[in-house]
Structures are given as structure tokens and as C-alpha cells.
Design a protein around this motif. Structure first.
Motif, PDB file in Angstrom:
ATOM      1  N   SER A   9     -83.405  -9.643  27.948  1.00  0.00           N
ATOM      2  CA  SER A   9     -82.449  -8.848  26.972  1.00  0.00           C
ATOM      3  C   SER A   9     -81.655  -9.670  26.149  1.00  0.00           C
ATOM      4  CB  SER A   9     -81.966  -7.762  27.714  1.00  0.00           C
ATOM      5  OG  SER A   9     -80.994  -8.127  28.265  1.00  0.00           O
ATOM      6  N   ARG A  10     -81.239  -9.528  24.981  1.00  0.00           N
ATOM      7  CA  ARG A  10     -80.391 -10.353  23.293  1.00  0.00           C
ATOM      8  C   ARG A  10     -79.723  -9.218  23.240  1.00  0.00           C
ATOM      9  NH1 ARG A  10     -81.962 -13.359  26.455  1.00  0.00           N
ATOM     10  NH2 ARG A  10     -82.986 -15.378  26.958  1.00  0.00           N
ATOM     11  N   GLN A  11     -79.846  -7.872  23.097  1.00  0.00           N
ATOM     12  CA  GLN A  11     -78.973  -7.449  22.332  1.00  0.00           C
ATOM     13  C   GLN A  11     -78.899  -6.031  22.933  1.00  0.00           C
ATOM     14  OE1 GLN A  11     -80.046  -6.999  17.670  1.00  0.00           O
ATOM     15  NE2 GLN A  11     -81.194  -8.525  18.615  1.00  0.00           N
ATOM     16  N   ARG A  63     -85.827  -0.594  19.142  1.00  0.00           N
ATOM     17  CA  ARG A  63     -84.936  -1.096  18.812  1.00  0.00           C
ATOM     18  C   ARG A  63     -84.222  -0.276  20.522  1.00  0.00           C
ATOM     19  NH1 ARG A  63     -84.405  -1.776  13.707  1.00  0.00           N
ATOM     20  NH2 ARG A  63     -84.108  -4.430  13.129  1.00  0.00           N
ATOM     21  N   GLN A 118     -81.789  -2.535  21.999  1.00  0.00           N
ATOM     22  CA  GLN A 118     -80.438  -2.343  22.767  1.00  0.00           C
ATOM     23  C   GLN A 118     -80.150  -0.981  23.376  1.00  0.00           C
ATOM     24  OE1 GLN A 118     -78.974  -1.956  18.473  1.00  0.00           O
ATOM     25  NE2 GLN A 118     -79.734  -3.900  18.018  1.00  0.00           N
ATOM     26  N   ARG A 142     -86.868  -8.470  22.711  1.00  0.00           N
ATOM     27  CA  ARG A 142     -85.374  -9.220  22.525  1.00  0.00           C
ATOM     28  C   ARG A 142     -84.899  -8.973  21.446  1.00  0.00           C
ATOM     29  NH1 ARG A 142     -85.193 -15.639  23.642  1.00  0.00           N
ATOM     30  NH2 ARG A 142     -86.265 -15.451  25.597  1.00  0.00           N
ATOM     31  N   ASN A 143     -85.027  -7.873  20.842  1.00  0.00           N
ATOM     32  CA  ASN A 143     -84.740  -6.301  19.829  1.00  0.00           C
ATOM     33  C   ASN A 143     -83.774  -5.146  20.997  1.00  0.00           C
ATOM     34  OD1 ASN A 143     -85.085  -8.058  17.466  1.00  0.00           O
ATOM     35  ND2 ASN A 143     -87.349  -6.960  17.898  1.00  0.00           N
ATOM     36  N   SER A 153     -73.751 -13.183  29.827  1.00  0.00           N
ATOM     37  CA  SER A 153     -73.114 -12.367  27.914  1.00  0.00           C
ATOM     38  C   SER A 153     -73.865 -11.418  27.764  1.00  0.00           C
ATOM     39  CB  SER A 153     -74.274 -13.616  27.458  1.00  0.00           C
ATOM     40  OG  SER A 153     -75.267 -13.662  27.609  1.00  0.00           O
ATOM     41  N   ILE A 154     -74.972 -10.529  28.112  1.00  0.00           N
ATOM     42  CA  ILE A 154     -74.981  -9.793  28.046  1.00  0.00           C
ATOM     43  C   ILE A 154     -73.939  -8.242  29.208  1.00  0.00           C
ATOM     44  CG2 ILE A 154     -76.999  -7.597  28.528  1.00  0.00           C
ATOM     45  CD1 ILE A 154     -77.316  -9.652  26.045  1.00  0.00           C
ATOM     46  N   THR A 165     -71.204  -7.322  27.319  1.00  0.00           N
ATOM     47  CA  THR A 165     -70.846  -6.758  26.066  1.00  0.00           C
ATOM     48  C   THR A 165     -71.370  -5.482  26.152  1.00  0.00           C
ATOM     49  OG1 THR A 165     -73.134  -7.981  25.522  1.00  0.00           O
ATOM     50  CG2 THR A 165     -70.961  -8.584  24.345  1.00  0.00           C
ATOM     51  N   LYS A 215     -77.102  -2.889  25.166  1.00  0.00           N
ATOM     52  CA  LYS A 215     -76.138  -2.085  25.316  1.00  0.00           C
ATOM     53  C   LYS A 215     -75.724  -0.934  26.088  1.00  0.00           C
ATOM     54  CE  LYS A 215     -73.641  -4.872  21.743  1.00  0.00           C
ATOM     55  NZ  LYS A 215     -73.937  -5.989  21.533  1.00  0.00           N
TER      56      LYS A 215
END
Length: 450
Positions: free
Chosen positions: A144-146, A31, A98, A95-96, A170-171, A174, A148
Motif C-alpha cells: 500500500s502507498r496511500q 480506492r 485508501q 496501490r490506489n 511512511s504509511i 499517515t 489511510k
């Protein structure tokens, strides 16, 4: 088992199988990934790819040495590209992910200005590897999906001005932290545009080259549809200032608007070999400046600049670093020259939140050092002054009954309320030996401390 992975790599072929093993096991699920390329003195006798080790073609022995040096540079560069590829390939479908942070001090590979294209063209003649690296980086962003936190500092040829467009809306919407630092970008190119920044509405911390942080960007970040920015780290590099303009930087009204929108905003600036007249333009009164770091080989900071900082930022300033990498240690500049009050003492008096003061390459008089320790006391958690920077006036040296060095140590220790001594080995200060790495690490901790 390992949601976080922090890897520090030497640019050595021996690292590759270890890295491949670790990334094969963890790259697809980790992550938080932080990768740093460790700086080393790869080449005996220093020198960079642009200067050929200082060899004179007219002397046979030195010519051989120059060829060996050249071969070593090629090997370092080849290995560096392979290690970067290894990291990026392993996380392309993660895809995890962060938090993703990459640091590779280009100065390892370019100690004398820009990396010579001849070296890169020998290692990667058709540019395929560089292109592959850039495409992999963009692939990681698009998959990437998460994500930050994205941080990329001084990595050779990874980030391009179009890289961020790979992030989905969307990424980007956020994302909480973004830092893109590279003083090797040619011409007027920037790694992020104002239009791109408009997508990052949730950004809490940002790190950029100062010349890329424009008035328009300040306006975007002051907008009510953006969450208040809390940390801003800016690198002011002489290379950037030479190639780019300061004309587009925020004026004082922009800083006021940004501070009104973000009352808790704090700014960290590192200035590398910047002339006083440029610093006077940069240091707007309404910047909520908490940390400033001056580093120079050629251009020394003036007492007037230190005085200005202590007057303008007395409510915010906690960290003040003054580094001057001069070869001739007999002639350090004296900031208190022809002044009634020493600017560093005034800084300690005015800036009541000062917790870190580090100085090398400027004359610091012993009695002023004692005054600084007494003024700030135990709140000054770090006071690092190199032994060669400390000087004693004739009165202190003439007193036969008191050892001036022992008296200095005793008085400063009493003032701080903790044992103190001068820094004996300048090489032990990472802030001195690796300014880019120091800035990058400080920026990371500064940004995380929200």
C-alpha cells in the motif's frame, strides 16, 4: 468509474463467480473497498460447530441430522475461506487503496464459543489456506502507498499479532483510522502493541478490544507528537476479560491526560456479558463516553451501573442501548426495583444530549416510558423498546375508562413530538440479532463522523 466498492456477501458457492468477476474488474484500482460477510442462519435449528446440533448419538435419526449439520458447517467454512482468498488476491497489488474494511462475523461460524479446530483442520488440514490468507493480507499492507483507513472486524484467522509490522513507516505515520477487532485471539496475544502504536502518529480514530487498550497506549496517544485522537471505540467482551487481565487498563489520570490532549475525544463502548464489578472498574469518571451498548445472555446490567453512567457522563452521553437476550420473557430484571426513582428516568433527566435509547429484556414501566419521552422530547430521535419489555402497574390496568396500551402510545408520541409505537418484532432490530455487526457498523459511522 467506481472509486468505492461495497460488497455484502452470503457465504454461498453461488457468490464466488460474481465476486471473482467484480474483483477482477475493480480490485486492482478501487480506492475504497468494504466487504461484509452477511450473517445468515446457515443451519436449521441453530447450533454451532462445537455442539453437534445437540444430537444424541443414541438415536439414529438425530445422528444422521448431526452428520448433515457437520457437513454443512464444513461447506460453509470451505466457502468462507475461498471468498476471503478471492478478495485478497484481487487487491494484493492495488496501490490506489485508501480505505480497506473487512467484516466477517465469526459468530456465523462459531455460535458456541471458539471455532472447533477439528472443523478447520478438515477444511484446511495443513493450514496452507490460512497461511496464504495471512500472507496476502500482509502483502496488501506492505504494497500500500496511500492507505489511510484500515478496518478488520471478526475475520477468522486473517489478522495476526505481526500483521501491522508489514506497513511501512511512511504509511503507518499517515494512517488516520485503525480498527482491529477479534475476540478469537488466544491467550494474552494482542493485535497491536504499544510499540507498534507509536508509529501511528496521525491516528484520529481507533477501535480495539478493551483489554488490549492499556495505560501505556493511553500515554502514547496523549503524547504531543501524536495528533489528538477524536474517536475511540472499545469492545469489552466476556471472553477477553476471562483470558486477559483488566490490570493494565488506563486509570482515571490516564483518561484525564488523554482528554486534555484531545478535547474533542469521544468514546463508544460495547460491553458483552460483563459483570457489574468489572464494569465498575472499567467506567472511570474521566472517560468522555458518548455511546454505550450493553448486550447480555447471562449477566444483566444493574440499576447501580445505569445510575453511575447517568451521573458520570451526563455531559457526553448520546446513545444508550440495553439488550438482554433471555429465553424466559416472564422474568425480565427490573432496574427500578426497590428504588425511589427509576434509573432510566434519571438517565433521561441528567443526560441532556441523549438522542437514542433502545431497550429489550429489561422491565420498562409504562409511566416511566412516558416520563422519559417528556423529559427529552423531540431531541430523543430514537426510542426503541420491545413490546414484551413494557409493563403496566395495577392502577393503570384497573382504570376501566382508559386503554393502557393506547394511552401509552398517545402519551409517548406527544412527548416525543412524533408518532411512536413499541417494537413488535425483536428480530427486526439488528442490534439484537447481530450485536457484532451492529458494533462494527456503528464504529465505522462513529469514526467517520469527525
Amino acid at each position: 468509474l467506481w472509486p468505492q466498492l461495497r460488497v455484502c456477501l452470503r457465504v454461498s458457492p453461488a457468490e464466488q463467480p460474481r465476486l471473482e468477476f467484480l474483483m477482477r474488474k475493480c480490485g486492482w484500482f478501487v480506492r475504497e473497498l468494504r466487504v461484509e460477510f452477511a450473517a445468515e442462519n446457515y443451519l436449521s435449528g441453530g447450533g454451532g460447530p462445537g455442539d453437534g446440533g445437540g444430537a444424541d448419538p443414541g438415536t439414529g435419526g438425530e445422528e444422521v441430522e448431526a452428520l448433515q449439520l457437520s457437513a454443512r458447517w464444513l461447506e460453509v467454512l470451505r466457502t468462507y475461506l475461498e471468498l476471503v482468498l478471492c478478495v485478497l488476491v484481487s487487491i494484493r497489488n492495488n496501490r490506489n487503496l485508501q480505505k480497506f474494511s473487512l467484516f466477517g462475523d465469526i459468530s456465523v461460524l462459531q455460535q458456541q464459543g471458539n471455532l472447533s479446530n477439528t472443523y478447520l483442520s478438515k477444511v484446511d488440514p495443513d493450514g496452507k489456506k490460512i497461511k496464504q490468507i495471512q500472507q496476502l493480507f500482509e502483502e496488501i499492507l506492505s504494497n500500500s502507498r496511500q492507505l489511510k483507513w484500515l478496518s478488520c472486524g471478526f475475520m477468522l484467522e486473517i489478522v495476526t499479532p505481526t500483521s501491522l509490522s508489514s506497513l511501512s513507516n511512511s504509511i503507518a505515520n499517515t494512517m488516520e483510522h485503525l480498527s482491529l477487532l477479534d475476540n478469537n485471539i488466544p491467550g494474552n496475544s494482542t493485535l497491536i502493541t504499544t510499540v507498534e502504536l507509536e508509529r501511528f502518529v496521525n491516528l484520529r480514530s481507533l477501535a480495539l478490544d478493551f483489554c488490549d487498550f492499556t495505560a501505556e497506549m493511553a500515554r502514547v496517544l496523549s503524547d504531543s507528537n501524536h495528533v489528538p485522537l477524536q474517536r475511540l471505540s472499545l469492545l469489552v467482551h466476556n471472553v477477553s476479560v476471562m483470558h486477559k487481565s483488566l490490570d493494565n487498563m488506563p486509570n482515571d489520570e490516564h483518561w484525564k491526560a488523554l482528554s486534555r490532549r484531545s478535547p474533542s475525544l469521544r468514546v463508544y463502548i460495547m460491553a458483552f456479558d460483563i459483570k457489574s464489578e468489572d464494569m465498575l472498574k472499567i467506567l472511570k469518571p474521566s472517560i468522555p463516553l458518548e455511546r454505550i451498548h450493553f448486550d447480555s445472555y447471562i449477566t444483566c446490567v444493574s440499576g447501580a451501573i445505569v445510575d453511575l453512567i447517568s451521573r458520570q457522563y451526563d455531559k457526553f452521553l448520546t446513545h444508550f442501548i440495553l439488550m438482554n437476550d433471555v429465553i424466559d420473557t416472564s422474568g425480565f430484571p427490573d432496574l427500578s426495583d426497590n428504588r425511589n426513582e427509576d434509573p432510566l428516568v434519571l438517565l433521561a433527566w441528567r443526560c441532556t444530549k441523549l438522542s437514542l435509547l433502545a431497550i429489550h429484556g429489561y422491565t420498562v414501566w409504562a409511566h416511566n416510558l412516558i416520563a422519559i419521552a417528556r423529559l427529552r422530547g423531540s431531541n430523543l430521535k430514537v426510542l426503541e423498546v420491545t413490546e414484551e419489555s413494557i409493563d403496566f402497574d395495577q392502577g393503570e390496568l384497573a382504570d376501566q375508562d382508559v386503554d393502557p396500551v393506547h394511552n401509552l402510545i398517545e402519551q409517548v408520541s406527544l412527548g416525543l413530538g412524533q408518532p411512536w409505537h413499541a417494537v413488535m418484532d425483536i428480530e427486526s432490530l439488528s442490534v439484537f440479532t447481530e450485536p457484532n455487526r451492529h458494533f462494527y457498523r456503528e464504529m465505522q459511522s462513529f469514526s467517520e463522523d469527525i
